[in-house]
Design a protein around this motif. Structure first.
Motif, PDB file in Angstrom:
ATOM      1  N   ASN A 172       0.849  -1.198   0.000  1.00  0.00           N
ATOM      2  CA  ASN A 172       0.000   0.000   0.000  1.00  0.00           C
ATOM      3  C   ASN A 172       0.886   1.250   0.000  1.00  0.00           C
ATOM      4  OD1 ASN A 172      -1.849   2.028   0.362  1.00  0.00           O
ATOM      5  ND2 ASN A 172      -2.889   1.108   2.134  1.00  0.00           N
ATOM      6  N   GLY A 173       0.920   1.928  -1.129  1.00  0.00           N
ATOM      7  CA  GLY A 173       1.790   3.095  -1.258  1.00  0.00           C
ATOM      8  C   GLY A 173       1.148   4.398  -0.824  1.00  0.00           C
ATOM      9  N   GLN A 174      -0.109   4.309  -0.382  1.00  0.00           N
ATOM     10  CA  GLN A 174      -0.847   5.545  -0.086  1.00  0.00           C
ATOM     11  C   GLN A 174      -0.774   5.897   1.405  1.00  0.00           C
ATOM     12  OE1 GLN A 174      -4.596   5.826  -2.607  1.00  0.00           O
ATOM     13  NE2 GLN A 174      -4.399   3.651  -2.232  1.00  0.00           N
ATOM     14  N   VAL A 175       0.371   6.423   1.790  1.00  0.00           N
ATOM     15  CA  VAL A 175       0.586   6.770   3.198  1.00  0.00           C
ATOM     16  C   VAL A 175       0.774   8.279   3.319  1.00  0.00           C
ATOM     17  CG1 VAL A 175       2.076   6.459   5.215  1.00  0.00           C
ATOM     18  CG2 VAL A 175       1.637   4.523   3.680  1.00  0.00           C
ATOM     19  N   ILE A 176       0.031   8.859   4.261  1.00  0.00           N
ATOM     20  CA  ILE A 176       0.158  10.287   4.578  1.00  0.00           C
ATOM     21  C   ILE A 176       0.764  10.350   5.972  1.00  0.00           C
ATOM     22  CG2 ILE A 176      -1.114  12.449   4.974  1.00  0.00           C
ATOM     23  CD1 ILE A 176      -3.454  10.778   3.365  1.00  0.00           C
ATOM     24  N   LEU A 177       1.840  11.092   6.126  1.00  0.00           N
ATOM     25  CA  LEU A 177       2.452  11.232   7.456  1.00  0.00           C
ATOM     26  C   LEU A 177       1.820  12.425   8.160  1.00  0.00           C
ATOM     27  CD1 LEU A 177       6.069  10.690   6.149  1.00  0.00           C
ATOM     28  CD2 LEU A 177       4.790   9.077   7.571  1.00  0.00           C
ATOM     29  N   CYS A 178       1.606  12.306   9.456  1.00  0.00           N
ATOM     30  CA  CYS A 178       1.006  13.429  10.188  1.00  0.00           C
ATOM     31  C   CYS A 178       1.750  13.698  11.492  1.00  0.00           C
ATOM     32  CB  CYS A 178      -0.479  13.142  10.461  1.00  0.00           C
ATOM     33  SG  CYS A 178      -1.320  14.496  11.316  1.00  0.00           S
ATOM     34  N   GLU A 179       2.378  14.857  11.544  1.00  0.00           N
ATOM     35  CA  GLU A 179       3.070  15.306  12.771  1.00  0.00           C
ATOM     36  C   GLU A 179       2.010  15.827  13.736  1.00  0.00           C
ATOM     37  OE1 GLU A 179       6.188  15.612  14.210  1.00  0.00           O
ATOM     38  OE2 GLU A 179       5.186  16.755  15.790  1.00  0.00           O
ATOM     39  N   ARG A 180       2.021  15.322  14.963  1.00  0.00           N
ATOM     40  CA  ARG A 180       0.986  15.708  15.930  1.00  0.00           C
ATOM     41  C   ARG A 180       1.599  16.062  17.294  1.00  0.00           C
ATOM     42  NH1 ARG A 180       1.077  13.379  20.410  1.00  0.00           N
ATOM     43  NH2 ARG A 180      -1.120  12.856  20.673  1.00  0.00           N
ATOM     44  N   GLY A 181       2.892  16.382  17.256  1.00  0.00           N
ATOM     45  CA  GLY A 181       3.530  16.777  18.501  1.00  0.00           C
ATOM     46  C   GLY A 181       4.129  15.581  19.216  1.00  0.00           C
TER      47      GLY A 181
END
Ligand code: PEP
Ligand code: MN
Length: 283
Positions: A172-181
């Motif tokens: 699965n190449g559909q990865v979104i990274l999310c910085e949340r502290g």
């Protein structure tokens, strides 16, 4: 010095010439997340009840949100806090998706819930507490649903990218990274937002990077400045918590924008996106 090619191969820029742009399609059409776009995800921490969620969703859809968030399973520190509506809340999320035309994102904590979430929600979120739940990451890697992977609050950037690698390695190449502290020695805010990580990860990886200024700060009046900082640092968008009545929210009211402040944030993000030459989704 991190050897990026060795540590996280598929997530690394060296592995792919183009930036990964993820397309999710709601009833009203496609929304893009990735380089060149500025995407706003908004909604309450948790889906609390049908009427409030639908009203808020309509407001958000007509006020600049591109995707709706709404937690069904809440990973609460205390087991006695509101833990979400669970599976029962999915119909509400689906109704809001149809009514607004917007795609939806919700957190999955347990592999067993994938059976009925897959195909119904547009993005599956992995929460900070599950960033290193490798069994869950492996399963998500076998799907073709996009995954928003939050940074663990004690995770290094390399650990975060290696968690993404688990999903990518399964196909699965559909990865979104999310910085949340992340958790630091500073008690004044809920977490310490790592804006530098945004600039760094955009350099190290071709994956989209978003910022969640709500969990990153824990304070609603820091959400707008940090959202702006995120876009200025190169983030591909923000995910914010909005509540129609933050003082009475069942979770995370202190960090939730009210409707008026959401409008102010959208206006300011539009101006910044314009400056950064980022496209806003058409909705
Ligand atoms: C959330 O976005 O609802 C959430 C629980 O965030 P985090 O996993 O970053 O704490
Ligand atoms: Mn929350």
């Amino acid at each position: 010095m991190v050897n990026e090619m060795k540590a996280f191969q598929l997530a690394a820029r060296g592995n792919k010439t183009e930036d990964t742009i993820i397309q999710v399609t709601g009833p009203a059409g496609p929304v893009f997340i990735g380089e060149g776009y500025c995407t706003i995800i908004a909604g309450p921490c948790a889906v609390e009840n049908r009427d409030d969620y639908l009203h808020l969703a309509q407001f958000l859809a007509s006020s600049g949100a591109h995707l709706l968030r709404g937690g069904l399973f809440k990973p609460r520190t205390s087991p006695y806090s509101f833990r979400g509506l669970g599976k029962e809340g999915l119909d509400i999320l689906k109704e809001a998706r149809l009514a607004t035309g917007l795609p939806v994102i919700t957190e999955v904590m347990d592999i067993r819930d994938l059976d009925y979430l897959v195909g119904e929600v547009d993005i599956l979120q992995v929460g900070s507490r599950n960033m290193q739940n490798y069994a869950l990451l492996d399963e998500l890697g076998k799907l073709d649903t996009p995954v928003l992977l939050k940074r663990g609050f004690s995770a290094t950037i390399e650990e975060w990218l290696l968690a993404a690698e688990y999903i990518l390695a399964q196909g699965n190449g559909q990865v979104i990274l999310c910085e949340r502290g992340i958790r630091t020695f500073e008690p004044y805010t809920r977490n310490t937002v790592d804006i530098g990580a945004v600039a760094l990860v955009k350099k190290l990886s071709h994956l989209p990077v978003m910022v969640d200024p709500s969990h990153a700060t824990g304070k609603w009046d820091m959400v707008i400045p940090v959202a702006k900082a995120a876009i200025a640092a190169g983030a591909d968008g923000v995910m914010v918590e909005v509540h129609q009545d933050p003082d009475h929210a069942l979770s995370d009211g202190k960090q939730s924008l009210n409707k008026d402040n959401f409008l102010i944030m959208v206006n300011q993000i539009h101006r910044l996106a314009d400056m950064e030459k980022k496209k806003l989704n058409t909705r």
